[in-house]
Write a protein that holds these residues in place. Sequence first.
Motif, mmCIF file in Angstrom:
data_model
loop_
_atom_site.group_PDB
_atom_site.id
_atom_site.type_symbol
_atom_site.label_atom_id
_atom_site.label_comp_id
_atom_site.label_asym_id
_atom_site.label_seq_id
_atom_site.Cartn_x
_atom_site.Cartn_y
_atom_site.Cartn_z
ATOM 1 N N ALA A 9 -9.406 -2.424 5.502
ATOM 2 C CA ALA A 9 -8.322 -3.387 5.313
ATOM 3 C C ALA A 9 -8.188 -3.747 3.830
ATOM 4 C CB ALA A 9 -8.582 -4.641 6.144
ATOM 5 N N GLY A 10 -9.319 -3.925 3.161
ATOM 6 C CA GLY A 10 -9.296 -4.224 1.729
ATOM 7 C C GLY A 10 -8.712 -3.088 0.913
ATOM 8 N N LEU A 11 -9.017 -1.852 1.298
ATOM 9 C CA LEU A 11 -8.444 -0.701 0.592
ATOM 10 C C LEU A 11 -6.927 -0.650 0.756
ATOM 11 C CD1 LEU A 11 -11.018 2.158 1.332
ATOM 12 C CD2 LEU A 11 -10.826 0.721 -0.712
ATOM 13 N N PHE A 12 -6.460 -0.938 1.969
ATOM 14 C CA PHE A 12 -5.005 -0.961 2.177
ATOM 15 C C PHE A 12 -4.363 -2.137 1.431
ATOM 16 C CE2 PHE A 12 -5.816 2.104 5.521
ATOM 17 C CZ PHE A 12 -4.701 2.929 5.416
ATOM 18 N N GLU A 13 -5.105 -3.220 1.264
ATOM 19 C CA GLU A 13 -4.574 -4.328 0.473
ATOM 20 C C GLU A 13 -4.388 -3.892 -0.982
ATOM 21 O OE1 GLU A 13 -5.164 -8.946 -0.815
ATOM 22 O OE2 GLU A 13 -6.794 -7.990 0.272
ATOM 23 N N ILE A 14 -5.350 -3.150 -1.490
ATOM 24 C CA ILE A 14 -5.205 -2.607 -2.846
ATOM 25 C C ILE A 14 -3.955 -1.734 -2.908
ATOM 26 C CG2 ILE A 14 -6.219 -1.067 -4.578
ATOM 27 C CD1 ILE A 14 -8.996 -1.890 -3.340
ATOM 28 N N TRP B 41 -1.183 -1.828 -1.118
ATOM 29 C CA TRP B 41 0.105 -2.514 -1.156
ATOM 30 C C TRP B 41 0.284 -3.336 -2.421
ATOM 31 C CZ3 TRP B 41 0.746 -7.679 -1.512
ATOM 32 C CH2 TRP B 41 -0.152 -8.551 -0.904
ATOM 33 N N ALA B 42 -0.809 -3.871 -2.951
ATOM 34 C CA ALA B 42 -0.678 -4.653 -4.179
ATOM 35 C C ALA B 42 -0.234 -3.772 -5.349
ATOM 36 C CB ALA B 42 -1.995 -5.350 -4.500
ATOM 37 N N THR C 76 -7.462 -3.982 -7.092
ATOM 38 C CA THR C 76 -6.169 -4.060 -7.771
ATOM 39 C C THR C 76 -6.353 -4.258 -9.271
ATOM 40 O OG1 THR C 76 -5.139 -4.953 -5.772
ATOM 41 C CG2 THR C 76 -3.972 -5.294 -7.854
ATOM 42 N N ALA C 77 -7.283 -5.115 -9.656
ATOM 43 C CA ALA C 77 -7.517 -5.345 -11.087
ATOM 44 C C ALA C 77 -7.990 -4.070 -11.779
ATOM 45 C CB ALA C 77 -8.530 -6.465 -11.279
ATOM 46 N N ILE C 78 -8.895 -3.351 -11.131
ATOM 47 C CA ILE C 78 -9.421 -2.114 -11.733
ATOM 48 C C ILE C 78 -8.332 -1.047 -11.814
ATOM 49 C CG2 ILE C 78 -11.025 -0.196 -11.372
ATOM 50 C CD1 ILE C 78 -13.019 -2.331 -10.313
ATOM 51 N N LEU C 79 -7.603 -0.845 -10.714
ATOM 52 C CA LEU C 79 -6.535 0.159 -10.739
ATOM 53 C C LEU C 79 -5.420 -0.217 -11.714
ATOM 54 C CD1 LEU C 79 -6.105 1.421 -7.072
ATOM 55 C CD2 LEU C 79 -6.937 2.671 -9.053
ATOM 56 N N TRP D 56 -6.520 0.862 -15.020
ATOM 57 C CA TRP D 56 -6.558 2.319 -15.129
ATOM 58 C C TRP D 56 -5.165 2.946 -15.088
ATOM 59 C CZ3 TRP D 56 -7.260 6.145 -10.739
ATOM 60 C CH2 TRP D 56 -7.511 7.428 -11.217
ATOM 61 N N LEU D 57 -4.324 2.499 -14.146
ATOM 62 C CA LEU D 57 -3.023 3.135 -13.938
ATOM 63 C C LEU D 57 -1.867 2.472 -14.680
ATOM 64 C CD1 LEU D 57 -3.123 3.675 -10.054
ATOM 65 C CD2 LEU D 57 -3.486 5.410 -11.831
ATOM 66 N N LEU D 58 -1.953 1.154 -14.841
ATOM 67 C CA LEU D 58 -0.778 0.418 -15.307
ATOM 68 C C LEU D 58 -0.929 -0.180 -16.693
ATOM 69 C CD1 LEU D 58 -0.059 -1.391 -11.918
ATOM 70 C CD2 LEU D 58 0.984 0.726 -12.779
ATOM 71 N N GLY D 59 -2.046 0.089 -17.334
ATOM 72 C CA GLY D 59 -2.219 -0.374 -18.703
ATOM 73 C C GLY D 59 -2.568 -1.840 -18.859
ATOM 74 N N ASP D 60 -3.061 -2.480 -17.781
ATOM 75 C CA ASP D 60 -3.541 -3.859 -17.941
ATOM 76 C C ASP D 60 -4.684 -3.872 -18.948
ATOM 77 O OD1 ASP D 60 -1.720 -4.556 -16.000
ATOM 78 O OD2 ASP D 60 -3.182 -5.513 -14.677
#
Length: 104
Positions: A9-14, A16-17, A70-73, A76-80
């Motif tokens: 469930a947590g992975l799917f939350e990541i 959708w976020a 979400t913070a880690i991705l 990595w992906l979005l340049g945060d």
Amino acid sequence: MAWFLLFLAGLFEIGWAIGLKYTDGFTRPLPTALTAASMVVSVILLGLAVKSLPIGTAYAVWTGIGTVGTAILAMWLLGDPVTVLRIFFIGLIVAGIAGLKLVA
């Protein structure tokens, strides 16, 4: 099994976020559909997990997994921004999740 469902469930939350960023305000059909599907699957799995886990613990772990992932991705992906303090506080969230798992 409940902890495994909660983890999924947590992975799917990541999913959708992060997916929200790709929907472009829900104007792109495929990312929007995938994001909505991830939301539904995430909540269903959470609902199944709380059949045998305390709701407070399960909800905190679910949101913690989503927050950390979400913070880690996003870094990595979005340049945060990636900073030492950001990583430190993400680590605190992970420690909180682990602590809740230990006491549940």
